[in-house]
Design an enzyme around this catalytic site. Structure first.
Site, PDB file in Angstrom:
ATOM      1  N   HIS A  91      -2.784  -0.385  -3.875  1.00  0.00           N
ATOM      2  CA  HIS A  91      -1.478  -0.006  -3.338  1.00  0.00           C
ATOM      3  C   HIS A  91      -0.883  -1.144  -2.521  1.00  0.00           C
ATOM      4  CE1 HIS A  91      -0.807   4.483  -3.924  1.00  0.00           C
ATOM      5  NE2 HIS A  91      -1.911   4.236  -4.603  1.00  0.00           N
ATOM      6  N   ASP A  92      -1.708  -1.820  -1.755  1.00  0.00           N
ATOM      7  CA  ASP A  92      -1.211  -2.907  -0.920  1.00  0.00           C
ATOM      8  C   ASP A  92      -0.594  -4.009  -1.769  1.00  0.00           C
ATOM      9  OD1 ASP A  92      -0.806  -4.390   1.493  1.00  0.00           O
ATOM     10  OD2 ASP A  92      -2.569  -5.583   1.002  1.00  0.00           O
ATOM     11  N   GLY A  97       2.969  -7.509  -2.462  1.00  0.00           N
ATOM     12  CA  GLY A  97       1.897  -8.468  -2.612  1.00  0.00           C
ATOM     13  C   GLY A  97       0.764  -8.127  -1.654  1.00  0.00           C
ATOM     14  N   ASP A  99      -0.559  -8.312   1.309  1.00  0.00           N
ATOM     15  CA  ASP A  99      -0.180  -8.745   2.655  1.00  0.00           C
ATOM     16  C   ASP A  99      -0.565  -7.750   3.740  1.00  0.00           C
ATOM     17  OD1 ASP A  99       1.569  -6.698   2.119  1.00  0.00           O
ATOM     18  OD2 ASP A  99       3.360  -7.749   2.835  1.00  0.00           O
ATOM     19  N   SER A 101       0.444  -4.782   4.158  1.00  0.00           N
ATOM     20  CA  SER A 101       1.561  -3.952   4.612  1.00  0.00           C
ATOM     21  C   SER A 101       1.262  -2.459   4.499  1.00  0.00           C
ATOM     22  CB  SER A 101       2.843  -4.293   3.835  1.00  0.00           C
ATOM     23  OG  SER A 101       2.646  -4.143   2.441  1.00  0.00           O
ATOM     24  N   PRO A 183       2.309   3.455 -10.044  1.00  0.00           N
ATOM     25  CA  PRO A 183       1.950   4.491 -11.024  1.00  0.00           C
ATOM     26  C   PRO A 183       1.197   5.644 -10.366  1.00  0.00           C
ATOM     27  CG  PRO A 183       1.470   2.301 -11.883  1.00  0.00           C
ATOM     28  CD  PRO A 183       1.815   2.118 -10.438  1.00  0.00           C
ATOM     29  N   HIS A 213     -11.511   3.356 -12.429  1.00  0.00           N
ATOM     30  CA  HIS A 213     -11.622   4.808 -12.402  1.00  0.00           C
ATOM     31  C   HIS A 213     -12.996   5.285 -12.852  1.00  0.00           C
ATOM     32  CE1 HIS A 213      -6.970   5.561 -12.549  1.00  0.00           C
ATOM     33  NE2 HIS A 213      -7.386   5.033 -11.414  1.00  0.00           N
ATOM     34  N   ASP A 262     -14.689  10.073 -13.223  1.00  0.00           N
ATOM     35  CA  ASP A 262     -15.731   9.864 -14.228  1.00  0.00           C
ATOM     36  C   ASP A 262     -16.718  11.014 -14.093  1.00  0.00           C
ATOM     37  OD1 ASP A 262     -17.966   9.166 -15.683  1.00  0.00           O
ATOM     38  OD2 ASP A 262     -18.142   7.139 -14.888  1.00  0.00           O
TER      39      ASP A 262
END
Length: 345
Positions: A91-92, A97, A99, A101, A183, A213, A262
């Protein structure tokens, strides 16, 4: 010529075939659309020259050992944090990018967004940062900590190791609405390919990194539509194996429950994710579509048949992913002293 090398050549051949497939799965796919899909080369994995593997060698030589020990302690207590740290890293890097955030905790930040509501692992990063600040104050960025923690978490569950270059600066901007591009498990393959391309990655990276996953879980709420009302039909998703469907219906009696991505080896980082896709046991719609789409299915088959190839390529793709739009200049970011907040000057 070794068997592993032959298998790797096979993957590259299959990749080229998948990149040139003429009849993709997605119903909205435009046959005239052009995709820039290239086989990864060593040149493509070159790192920004402002990042360095020895960046903290003098300023904080104990950085990696502190981080490794902390990650090991946390995952020993709760193995599900390994997947959480990988997802937090994903996600970051996916928004502004790599960073850091996603770690910022303020009103209307990425962390507060709907797409981030199930993210976990913040306390692990905070713990690591606090210890590093004691040893090396104002030296190691939160972005470097998160990137490296994702690597070490993967290793803890049996996954591959990859070298992480350092020198990322921490971003000072975090906006909740920007998370909408990430996504969420309902997209078609074309959308996934386009998202990865926007980050400088390709369809090979998409299939390989989806292999993360092999660990982790999701809420039953996110898959209810596949079990009971797929595309408004009032029936289950026909692409789910009947026995697996029955298992999921028993497991997900309540939407608040969690289910492993899984179902076979949820605590081990391996290629079982791809084997499950071939058995119609992909939990998320986006996972199962990788095996039914002609652009990606040959790669799924190749990864399912060769664990060594998957592990090698996962390390390569993660190395590429971890340097997306990094901040390295003196005026591009900062070294936060607390990962939750920008520095107060």
């Amino acid at each position: 010529m070794s068997n592993s090398y032959l298998r790797f050549l096979l993957v590259l051949v299959l990749y080229i075939i998948s990149a040139n497939s003429a009849q993709p799965y997605d119903e909205n796919y435009d046959n005239n659309a052009e995709f820039t899909l290239q086989v990864p080369t060593l040149d493509e994995t070159n790192l920004d020259n402002l990042l360095s593997f020895g960046y903290y060698r003098k300023s904080c030589p104990q950085f990696e050992s502190i981080l490794q020990n902390k990650v090991k302690e946390w995952i020993k207590e709760d193995y599900t944090l390994a997947a959480s740290l990988l997802r937090l890293h994903f996600h970051d890097c996916s928004i502004r990018g790599c960073d850091g955030s996603i770690l910022l905790k303020h009103e209307a930040s990425e962390r507060t967004a709907q797409a981030s509501k199930t993210l976990r692992g913040y306390e692990v990063i905070d713990d690591i940062k606090a210890e590093i600040e004691k040893q090396c104050p104002k030296t190691v960025s939160c972005a470097d900590i998160l990137t490296t923690a994702a690597r070490d978490a993967t290793v803890e569950l049996g996954g591959p190791y990859w070298a992480v270059p350092y020198g990322r600066k921490d971003g000072t901007i975090s906006i909740d609405s920007e998370t909408e591009i990430i996504p969420q498990g309902h997209e078609n393959v074309t959308s996934l390919i386009e998202f990865f391309q926007s980050k400088g990655l390709n369809v090979f990276d998409l299939v390989v990194l989806s292999g993360a996953h092999t660990i982790g879980r999701t809420s039953c709420d996110s898959i209810q539509y596949r079990l009971y009302n797929y595309k408004g039909t009032g029936k289950p998703d026909p692409s789910i194996d009947p026995k697996y469907l029955n298992f999921l219906k028993r497991k997900c009696r309540w939407a608040s429950e969690y289910v492993d991505l899984d179902a076979t080896t949820p605590k081990k980082f391996d290629q079982m994710y791809y084997i499950n896709l071939k058995k119609k046991m992909g939990l998320l719609s986006t996972d199962q579509l990788l095996y039914s789409d002609q652009r990606t299915s040959p790669l799924v088959s190749a990864m399912a048949s060769a664990s060594s190839v998957f592990e090698h390529q996962f390390a390569v793709s993660m190395s590429k992913f971890g340097v997306i739009d990094v901040l390295t200049g003196e005026d591009e970011g900062e070294i936060r002293t607390n990962c939750n907040f920008v520095n107060a000057y």
